[in-house]
Design a protein around this motif. Structure first.
Motif, PDB file in Angstrom:
ATOM      1  N   CYS A 322      -0.800 -47.348  -7.627  1.00 14.95           N
ATOM      2  CA  CYS A 322      -0.231 -46.003  -7.724  1.00 14.95           C
ATOM      3  C   CYS A 322       1.040 -45.946  -8.561  1.00 14.95           C
ATOM      4  O   CYS A 322       1.308 -44.950  -9.208  1.00 14.95           O
ATOM      5  N   SER A 323       1.835 -46.982  -8.501  1.00 13.75           N
ATOM      6  CA  SER A 323       3.121 -46.925  -9.192  1.00 13.75           C
ATOM      7  C   SER A 323       3.228 -47.851 -10.397  1.00 13.75           C
ATOM      8  O   SER A 323       4.225 -47.829 -11.095  1.00 13.75           O
ATOM      9  N   TRP A 324       2.216 -48.675 -10.588  1.00 15.66           N
ATOM     10  CA  TRP A 324       2.308 -49.619 -11.710  1.00 15.66           C
ATOM     11  C   TRP A 324       1.176 -49.440 -12.724  1.00 15.66           C
ATOM     12  O   TRP A 324       1.288 -49.872 -13.859  1.00 15.66           O
ATOM     13  N   VAL A 325       0.075 -48.838 -12.327  1.00 15.09           N
ATOM     14  CA  VAL A 325      -1.106 -48.797 -13.180  1.00 15.09           C
ATOM     15  C   VAL A 325      -1.624 -47.375 -13.419  1.00 15.09           C
ATOM     16  O   VAL A 325      -1.912 -46.991 -14.547  1.00 15.09           O
ATOM     17  N   CYS A 326      -1.717 -46.600 -12.375  1.00 13.40           N
ATOM     18  CA  CYS A 326      -2.448 -45.327 -12.432  1.00 13.40           C
ATOM     19  C   CYS A 326      -1.843 -44.324 -13.419  1.00 13.40           C
ATOM     20  O   CYS A 326      -0.629 -44.166 -13.497  1.00 13.40           O
ATOM     21  N   ALA A 403      -6.708 -31.756  -9.081  1.00 10.52           N
ATOM     22  CA  ALA A 403      -6.105 -32.846  -9.841  1.00 10.52           C
ATOM     23  C   ALA A 403      -5.271 -32.332 -11.007  1.00 10.52           C
ATOM     24  O   ALA A 403      -4.230 -32.889 -11.327  1.00 10.52           O
ATOM     25  N   GLY A 404      -5.739 -31.262 -11.640  1.00 15.26           N
ATOM     26  CA  GLY A 404      -5.045 -30.795 -12.833  1.00 15.26           C
ATOM     27  C   GLY A 404      -4.088 -29.658 -12.563  1.00 15.26           C
ATOM     28  O   GLY A 404      -2.867 -29.821 -12.599  1.00 15.26           O
ATOM     29  N   VAL A 405      -4.669 -28.498 -12.269  1.00 14.11           N
ATOM     30  CA  VAL A 405      -3.862 -27.283 -12.180  1.00 14.11           C
ATOM     31  C   VAL A 405      -2.784 -27.418 -11.108  1.00 14.11           C
ATOM     32  O   VAL A 405      -1.598 -27.200 -11.358  1.00 14.11           O
ATOM     33  N   ILE A 406      -3.199 -27.815  -9.904  1.00 17.98           N
ATOM     34  CA  ILE A 406      -2.212 -27.946  -8.821  1.00 17.98           C
ATOM     35  C   ILE A 406      -1.462 -29.258  -8.959  1.00 17.98           C
ATOM     36  O   ILE A 406      -0.249 -29.314  -8.878  1.00 17.98           O
ATOM     37  N   GLY A 407      -2.232 -30.319  -9.209  1.00 17.87           N
ATOM     38  CA  GLY A 407      -1.653 -31.662  -9.217  1.00 17.87           C
ATOM     39  C   GLY A 407      -0.478 -31.813 -10.151  1.00 17.87           C
ATOM     40  O   GLY A 407       0.534 -32.402  -9.794  1.00 17.87           O
ATOM     41  N   THR A 408      -0.591 -31.274 -11.332  1.00 18.89           N
ATOM     42  CA  THR A 408       0.524 -31.388 -12.263  1.00 18.89           C
ATOM     43  C   THR A 408       1.282 -30.079 -12.392  1.00 18.89           C
ATOM     44  O   THR A 408       2.507 -30.056 -12.433  1.00 18.89           O
ATOM     45  N   TRP A 419      -0.764 -34.180  -6.162  1.00 17.88           N
ATOM     46  CA  TRP A 419      -2.132 -34.690  -6.210  1.00 17.88           C
ATOM     47  C   TRP A 419      -2.251 -36.005  -5.446  1.00 17.88           C
ATOM     48  O   TRP A 419      -3.118 -36.183  -4.592  1.00 17.88           O
ATOM     49  N   CYS A 420      -1.333 -36.926  -5.735  1.00 15.64           N
ATOM     50  CA  CYS A 420      -1.401 -38.243  -5.111  1.00 15.64           C
ATOM     51  C   CYS A 420      -1.259 -38.123  -3.596  1.00 15.64           C
ATOM     52  O   CYS A 420      -1.848 -38.874  -2.836  1.00 15.64           O
ATOM     53  N   ARG A 421      -0.428 -37.180  -3.200  1.00 11.42           N
ATOM     54  CA  ARG A 421      -0.116 -37.062  -1.784  1.00 11.42           C
ATOM     55  C   ARG A 421      -1.209 -36.336  -1.019  1.00 11.42           C
ATOM     56  O   ARG A 421      -1.599 -36.758   0.062  1.00 11.42           O
ATOM     57  N   PHE A 422      -1.702 -35.248  -1.600  1.00 15.58           N
ATOM     58  CA  PHE A 422      -2.638 -34.411  -0.852  1.00 15.58           C
ATOM     59  C   PHE A 422      -4.082 -34.573  -1.296  1.00 15.58           C
ATOM     60  O   PHE A 422      -4.994 -34.276  -0.530  1.00 15.58           O
ATOM     61  N   GLY A 423      -4.297 -34.980  -2.557  1.00 18.08           N
ATOM     62  CA  GLY A 423      -5.651 -34.855  -3.070  1.00 18.08           C
ATOM     63  C   GLY A 423      -6.389 -36.123  -3.445  1.00 18.08           C
ATOM     64  O   GLY A 423      -7.622 -36.167  -3.393  1.00 18.08           O
ATOM     65  N   PRO A 425      -8.509 -39.144  -3.653  1.00 25.18           N
ATOM     66  CA  PRO A 425      -9.342 -39.897  -2.717  1.00 25.18           C
ATOM     67  C   PRO A 425      -9.088 -41.403  -2.800  1.00 25.18           C
ATOM     68  O   PRO A 425      -9.214 -42.107  -1.802  1.00 25.18           O
ATOM     69  N   LEU A 426      -8.699 -41.856  -3.996  1.00 24.16           N
ATOM     70  CA  LEU A 426      -8.406 -43.285  -4.127  1.00 24.16           C
ATOM     71  C   LEU A 426      -7.133 -43.633  -3.355  1.00 24.16           C
ATOM     72  O   LEU A 426      -7.055 -44.679  -2.697  1.00 24.16           O
ATOM     73  N   ALA A 427      -6.164 -42.733  -3.408  1.00 23.59           N
ATOM     74  CA  ALA A 427      -4.925 -42.961  -2.653  1.00 23.59           C
ATOM     75  C   ALA A 427      -5.224 -43.049  -1.161  1.00 23.59           C
ATOM     76  O   ALA A 427      -4.636 -43.867  -0.447  1.00 23.59           O
ATOM     77  N   ALA A 428      -6.165 -42.231  -0.712  1.00 26.26           N
ATOM     78  CA  ALA A 428      -6.523 -42.262   0.705  1.00 26.26           C
ATOM     79  C   ALA A 428      -7.140 -43.613   1.059  1.00 26.26           C
ATOM     80  O   ALA A 428      -6.805 -44.224   2.069  1.00 26.26           O
ATOM     81  N   TYR A 429      -8.004 -44.090   0.164  1.00 27.39           N
ATOM     82  CA  TYR A 429      -8.680 -45.372   0.366  1.00 27.39           C
ATOM     83  C   TYR A 429      -7.662 -46.523   0.348  1.00 27.39           C
ATOM     84  O   TYR A 429      -7.600 -47.357   1.275  1.00 27.39           O
ATOM     85  N   LEU A 430      -6.822 -46.543  -0.693  1.00 28.27           N
ATOM     86  CA  LEU A 430      -5.783 -47.571  -0.778  1.00 28.27           C
ATOM     87  C   LEU A 430      -4.878 -47.497   0.452  1.00 28.27           C
ATOM     88  O   LEU A 430      -4.441 -48.520   0.987  1.00 28.27           O
ATOM     89  N   GLY A 431      -4.620 -46.276   0.885  1.00 26.99           N
ATOM     90  CA  GLY A 431      -3.733 -46.058   2.020  1.00 26.99           C
ATOM     91  C   GLY A 431      -4.254 -46.683   3.300  1.00 26.99           C
ATOM     92  O   GLY A 431      -3.488 -47.283   4.065  1.00 26.99           O
TER      93      GLY A 431
END
Lengths: 526, 447
Positions: A322-326, A403-408, A419-423, A425-431
């Motif tokens: 999330c903080s080094w690659v994405c 991901a787009g309109v709201i996320g950014t 986006w990362c916080r609420f939307g 799905p990968l963040a949820a999985y990693l989490g």
């Protein structure tokens, strides 16, 4: 210094104004030959549409993309309507109306911009970059000696949901709406990056090339800001460099170069389920049809998701991604850094967050289940629901709007990792992995916390870091992306991101360090 | 149900309330005239600097109090009558208590300077001081210069605050070097430089003679005692320390000295009346501590302790090893154990300073036994648990140096200075201490 910054701001706004004005400039004239190519490329068989276009579009001059677009889409709609009532399915035009309109606009555009791509690149991107850098670089001096300086963040209308913040919000949201849903309106923007696109992939620029290029430019410029602001903090410098590298090389250059070699466009770091269409039929077919290399991508994509992601999260926490690659994280950490304090830290927000993000994860898994079932069985309908329908809903709601309109777009209002916080799905999985099976935690330094609230305020993920720190507890949260800002802004050196032994990672504390308590007494009481 | 009343909603009072609630079902009321909700006083500076909004300094959401059945009352206690267990409020109403905890904190010192009550003269302690500062020094047009009197932690914070809004600051410090009653020479000198590097006009070894008013009763200038120099300014910050905020208690039967006198159980001379935090004075300082400790952490610990006593687990206030921390503009400071400003007879010291002049450590140990006594660390973060353990185990200074890597708490990828530090120590002391690699096993060893 102030003057240089003002000049920079002026140049930046000029560049931005020209960029916006581009939409309204230029001419569109579709020649009969261009039209023939368009018809055959898209395999259009509807005479109704072809005649309508010949009467109303071909050979006519349009001075803006809006009227051109409305002619094309209305021709398409009325033709399709007739075909549908007559059940002439073979004649129906299947492409998406605005993608077709984009195609027409791109081929038919002419005039000042199309003829002066380089000049307009300099007047938009050039001025924007130069202006932004002139605004940012003097802060080496204006910020004073290295150290955390969030001075006046809350007095500034841009970073405190003031009028500038709202203007940026409107601009970003409009930009994303156009990018996703009305690409034909922004054809002129793609012209100015055509030369760059041709030099990399050999093709003229599409809307996604434009977006990718803009993304990289914004990240580079805002990374300069990060480097200056956090120049006392090596973790931030390295992390910024890393996300920048992965964005430019992995998300932008490699996929475009692959296209030049007639390989599938693929971002090697984009793991499913963030890359939600990885298992879609068109993608699987494309990969399988492009031979050994396609197969390699297919296997890599699966290994990335099933092996690399959990193993890396075990060792380093989800921050490695999330903080080094994405890429999404990359934009959030550079463009979004000025807005990080705006994320909501209330308990209510946390409850919403958990429901929403896990629902998205569930949604993507169900959709992928449907997709794979359809792929192998050939059935288009699963449990009475069309696989295509559920894919369309996901693409629209999550892939575009969230991901787009709201996320950014919502950066200036809800903070930079909406986006990362609420939307995501990968963040949820990693989490999940981070929360239950990882060596990562944010360590609290004994009893040194003064509950000042800097950590919580500057947490982009809306974690109430202080709630843990003031209890002397380590912070183990699935949402933590390990950006390290809480540690950076802490005025007492209380927080440290660590990958330590798993044992003792979770340490609920009864009594903080500092009070001498009779430990045996405490134990016996329990 | 027993009614516990706490006067003061600072860290001490609120910690006490929270722990009483954890341990019991008693009725709890917190009284404050300052703010509706608990906030972190140490964070007030960040509100003025624009890092935070006031609400961010509040560690709990507003619903927290009701949910935890902690009643909040806004009011100013004028008098306490301990025989009838009644509190009298300035607003005219009264309140009965079964047990009373006094946690009223401190107030800024004023030493009777002429003009000390003029408009534009303020401390930097209460929420009201912040509002006042915002009124008198919103920017460098309204406030063309500010003078700060008193060279302690609040003084330098106030200087940093004003500096963040580009208001020129003259900083009058009575001592010959910043905070040198607490800091040894090297550290104190480093902070002098940090103050000057940030463009603050630091004047050492000077006292305030008087504050002069303009015709509207507002600050116009100050006069320095030693030189009779007049400095024009619009704001004067008085930050010459704090003292217990107990004026309203002096009319009661509760024994006071400089602060509310308490024993080791934080009991006053009156049954069912306790005092915690900045406003208390121990009959005798504990260990080598002072009888009055105006420190965030000790306030918190006293809150934890008194809650035990009130919930029928009579517990003495037993602060462990001394620790503290602060930030001097860009330089973070942590201390564990004791490092006095002046070396005591049995002590040997080791000082290391980085060539950039922004980082240093100072080790204090026993000359004969080599037992580690304390460390000051500037610009390098150190692990609290490590030093707590070292002090408990009475380890030697050699042990501390060998295990410096375990102690480091700086963020990842930071340059480590342990090798330099140990090499310098070896050279100065003719020792051969070998640095050990960081070991998680040692760090998390609890026994």
């Amino acid at each position: 210094m102030k003057h240089i910054q003002k000049i920079g701001l002026g140049l930046f706004i000029t560049g931005l104004a020209v960029f916006i004005a581009l939409i309204f400039l230029g001419k569109y004239q579709l020649t009969p030959t261009q039209f023939e190519t368009f018809i055959s490329n898209n395999g259009i068989k509807s005479e109704l549409f072809i005649n309508d276009m010949k009467n109303n579009v071909v050979g006519k001059t349009f001075t803006n993309p809006f009227s051109l677009s409305s002619k094309i889409t209305s021709a398409l709609e009325s033709a399709n309507k007739t075909h549908e009532t007559k059940k002439e399915w073979s004649k129906k035009v299947w492409g998406k109306p605005h993608s077709l309109a984009y195609e027409v606009a791109k081929t038919s555009g002419s005039g000042i911009i199309e003829e002066n791509k380089g000049l307009f690149w300099w007047l938009t991107f050039g001025l924007g970059i130069l202006g932004a850098l002139l605004f940012i670089i003097p802060s080496i001096i204006t910020l004073g000696p290295p150290g955390i300086k969030n001075n006046n963040v809350y007095h500034n209308s841009a970073t405190n949901r003031g009028w500038i913040g709202w203007l940026v919000f409107i601009f970003l949201v409009t930009f994303y709406l156009l990018l996703y849903f009305r690409p034909e309106y922004i054809v002129n923007w793609t012209y100015i990056v055509d030369p760059i696109s041709k030099s990399i992939s050999g093709n003229p620029a599409g809307q996604w090339f434009l977006y990718g290029f803009l993304y990289c430019v914004v990240m580079v410029v805002m990374a300069v800001r990060m480097y200056i602001k956090y120049r006392n903090n090596k973790y931030q410098i390295l992390r910024t460099t890393s996300v920048l590298f992965f964005q430019i090389v992995f998300a932008f250059l490699i996929p475009e170069i692959l296209v030049r070699f007639e390989k599938p466009w693929y971002d090697f770091k984009n793991a499913f389920p963030l890359d939600y269409d990885f298992f879609f039929k068109w993608n699987l077919n494309e990969l399988i049809n492009s031979g050994g290399f396609g197969l390699f991508i297919l296997i890599w994509g699966i290994v990335l998701t099933l092996v690399v992601v959990p193993v890396m999260v075990y060792f380093f926490g989800k921050r490695w991604y999330c903080s080094w690659v994405c890429g999404c994280g990359g934009l959030a950490e550079t463009l979004g850094d000025p807005y990080r304090q705006l994320s909501n830290k209330t308990l209510k927000a946390w409850k919403f967050e958990r429901w929403i993000i896990h629902s998205v994860l569930l949604f993507v898994l169900i959709m992928t289940g449907f997709t794979l079932y359809s792929y192998f069985s050939g059935a288009k309908v699963v449990l009475g629901i069309k696989t295509q329908t559920i894919q369309d809903i996901y693409s629209f709601l999550i892939g575009s709007i969230f991901a787009g309109v709201i996320g950014t777009g919502f950066y200036p209002i809800f903070g930079n990792r909406v986006w990362c916080r609420f939307g995501c799905p990968l963040a949820a999985y990693l989490g999940f992995v981070q929360r239950f099976k990882s060596r990562f935690r944010i360590t609290t330094n004994g009893g040194q916390c003064i509950s000042c609230g800097n950590c919580s305020t500057y947490c982009e993920q809306g974690i109430d870091v202080r709630a843990y720190a003031q209890k002397g507890e380590n912070i183990i949260r699935s949402s933590c992306v390990g950006c390290g800002i809480c540690s950076a802004v802490c005025p007492r050196g209380v927080l440290k991101l660590e990958n330590g032994p798993e044992e003792g990672r979770i340490n609920p504390t009864d009594i903080l360090l500092g009070n001498d308590v009779d430990l045996m007494n405490l134990v016996n009481k329990k | 149900m027993e009614h516990i009343v706490i006067i003061g909603n600072g860290i001490s009072g609120v910690t006490a309330a929270r722990h009483i609630r954890k341990l019991s079902n008693k009725k709890i009321t917190i009284i404050s005239a300052e703010t509706d909700y608990f906030f972190s006083r140490t964070a007030l500076m960040y509100v003025y600097m624009g890092h935070l909004e006031f609400q961010h300094t509040q560690p709990y959401e507003n619903w927290f109090w009701k949910k935890n059945r902690i009643d909040l009352k806004k009011g100013f206690v004028k008098a306490i009558e301990t025989t009838s267990k009644t509190l009298y409020f300035a607003e005219g109403d009264t309140m009965l208590y079964d047990k009373l905890i006094i946690a009223t904190g401190s107030k800024p010192n004023k030493f009777g300077w002429p003009g000390q009550d003029l408009n534009g003269v303020m401390g930097m302690y209460h929420k009201q001081d912040l509002d006042n500062l915002e009124k008198h020094a919103p920017n460098n047009k309204v406030c063309k210069r500010a003078v700060i009197v008193g060279g302690g932690l609040i003084g330098i914070e106030l200087a940093e605050m004003l500096h963040s809004r580009h208001i020129p600051v003259t900083f009058l410090v009575r001592e010959t070097s910043f905070w040198n009653g607490i800091l040894p020479e090297g550290e104190s000198e480093m902070i002098n430089r940090e103050i000057l590097d940030n463009g603050i006009d630091l004047r050492l070894g000077v006292n305030l003679k008087e504050i002069k008013p303009d015709e509207k009763g507002h600050v116009k200038s100050i006069i320095i005692a030693e030189t009779n120099e007049e400095i024009e300014c619009n704001v004067v910050g008085l930050t010459a320390g704090v003292s217990p905020n107990i004026d309203f208690i002096k009319t009661s039967d509760i024994e006071t000295g400089h602060g509310v006198k308490v024993n080791r159980f934080l009991e006053t001379n009156i049954p069912d009346v306790y005092a915690i935090g900045d406003c208390t004075e121990q009959h005798e300082g504990i260990d080598q501590r002072r009888p009055i400790e105006a420190v965030w952490y000790t306030g918190r610990m006293m809150g934890e302790t008194v809650a035990q006593t009130i919930c029928d687990n009579k517990t003495a206030y037993k602060p462990g090893h001394w620790f503290n921390s602060a930030k001097f503009i860009n330089i973070e400071y942590q201390t564990y154990g004791w490092v006095w400003a002046l070396t005591k007879d049995n002590e040997a010291r080791f000082y290391w300073e980085h060539e950039d002049g922004k980082k240093c450590i100072h080790l204090n140990y026993d000359k004969k036994t080599r037992a580690f006594i304390g460390i000051n660390t500037f610009g390098i973060r150190m692990r609290h648990e490590f030093f707590d353990k070292v002090l408990n185990e009475k380890q030697s200074v050699d042990y501390v140096l060998e295990h410096l890597a375990d102690a480091n708490f700086d963020p990842e990828f930071y340059k480590l200075h342990e090798k330099d530090i140990v090499a310098k120590f070896n050279q100065e002391n003719n020792t051969n201490i070998q640095l050990k690699k960081k070991s998680w096993k040692r760090i998390f060893q609890t026994s």
